[in-house]
Design an enzyme around this catalytic site. Sequence first.
Site, PDB file in Angstrom:
ATOM      1  N   SER A 130      24.809  -8.350-124.901  1.00  0.00           N
ATOM      2  CA  SER A 130      23.912  -7.282-124.459  1.00  0.00           C
ATOM      3  C   SER A 130      22.982  -6.862-125.579  1.00  0.00           C
ATOM      4  O   SER A 130      23.346  -6.932-126.761  1.00  0.00           O
ATOM      5  CB  SER A 130      24.736  -6.071-123.998  1.00  0.00           C
ATOM      6  OG  SER A 130      23.922  -4.938-123.796  1.00  0.00           O
ATOM      7  N   TYR A 155      30.460   0.463-125.286  1.00  0.00           N
ATOM      8  CA  TYR A 155      30.034  -0.742-124.556  1.00  0.00           C
ATOM      9  C   TYR A 155      29.397  -1.743-125.503  1.00  0.00           C
ATOM     10  O   TYR A 155      29.762  -2.919-125.530  1.00  0.00           O
ATOM     11  CB  TYR A 155      29.066  -0.356-123.443  1.00  0.00           C
ATOM     12  CG  TYR A 155      28.395  -1.542-122.800  1.00  0.00           C
ATOM     13  CD1 TYR A 155      29.121  -2.452-122.052  1.00  0.00           C
ATOM     14  CD2 TYR A 155      27.018  -1.754-122.944  1.00  0.00           C
ATOM     15  CE1 TYR A 155      28.510  -3.555-121.473  1.00  0.00           C
ATOM     16  CE2 TYR A 155      26.399  -2.842-122.357  1.00  0.00           C
ATOM     17  CZ  TYR A 155      27.148  -3.741-121.624  1.00  0.00           C
ATOM     18  OH  TYR A 155      26.546  -4.827-121.051  1.00  0.00           O
TER      19      TYR A 155
END
Length: 344
Positions: A130, A155
């Site tokens: 990501s 995350y």
Amino acid sequence: MATDSVLVTGAAGFVGMHVARRLLRDGHSVVGLDNLNDYYDPRLKAARLAELAPFAKFRFVKADVADRKTIADLFAAQPFPYVVHLAGQVGVRYSLRAPHAYVDSNVTGFLNILEGCRQSGCKHLVYASSSSVYGANTRMPLRSSDHADHPLSLYGATKKANELMAHAYAHLFGIPTTGLRFFTVYGPWGRPDMAIWLFTIAIMDGEPIQLFNQGHMRRDFTYVDDVTEAVARLLVQPAAPDPAWSADLPAPATSNATWHVYNVGNGQTVELTDLVAVIEKAVGRPAIRELLPLQPGDVLETSADCADLERAVGFRPGTSIADGVQRFVEWLQECRRAGRSFAL
């Protein structure tokens, strides 16, 4: 490669469904795995699976990547030469409320996939990282050659952990691993928790939209078809050692092991206020704006340098935000005409 089986985890997810469908259309056999959790409306996941069901070479397995025995048994029963790992707990803000879900799915689950690849002799593992790994980095555009050591959310930290775990397995066991740092993917069949979906529904219904940091954040929005193109091209090009890599001055995105990471982004940033204007035009009505402060874990800007991706596979994402949003809005409108609605 089209005769080889590909395991696609997260196959009922947004990117997972698109990738699985692309590989099936290319003639591959695909086993799709998903736990069908309720992070958002499971009916949307079921509808995505219905898009894959007509393909004769598709088989669905309901399972959780965090279930060690189930994943080990899956690989033992059918070794997969190629694996596209897209399952995982997504979302920056949710990680503030449910941190253990991220470690269970993104860390333990990824370890189970790595072990399955090791035990079955996988030829190439492609997995979702990501843009969140860049965290506190502010020099734009973000380059895969930049160090990414200061994530601003759990995350992002779990995605960085995936890259490090993949490197260890590439070094120890020679498993070719390629990590893809996705930049704000959007498009038909997307996620209802993402800004483009939330904004579009609110504008359609005459409800206010929430613009954090008063809308003065910029994102590199990447259309999902560009993502699937990058995945399809990279899958058949297993990561190889970089002959120029030096342990004295280690490059962050390559290695002397079979490991590589790439940015997958559009390369252009769009301010949220401009995104809203594009959606307003596509929907045909104005937005009601609610201006709010910056939220914990958010970054002000993302912008991807994808030069290394283009060098590797001769492709650079390039769908304009106007074209991509128009396609998404048309898809969402068609869902509504068909009486299908999906919620968080």
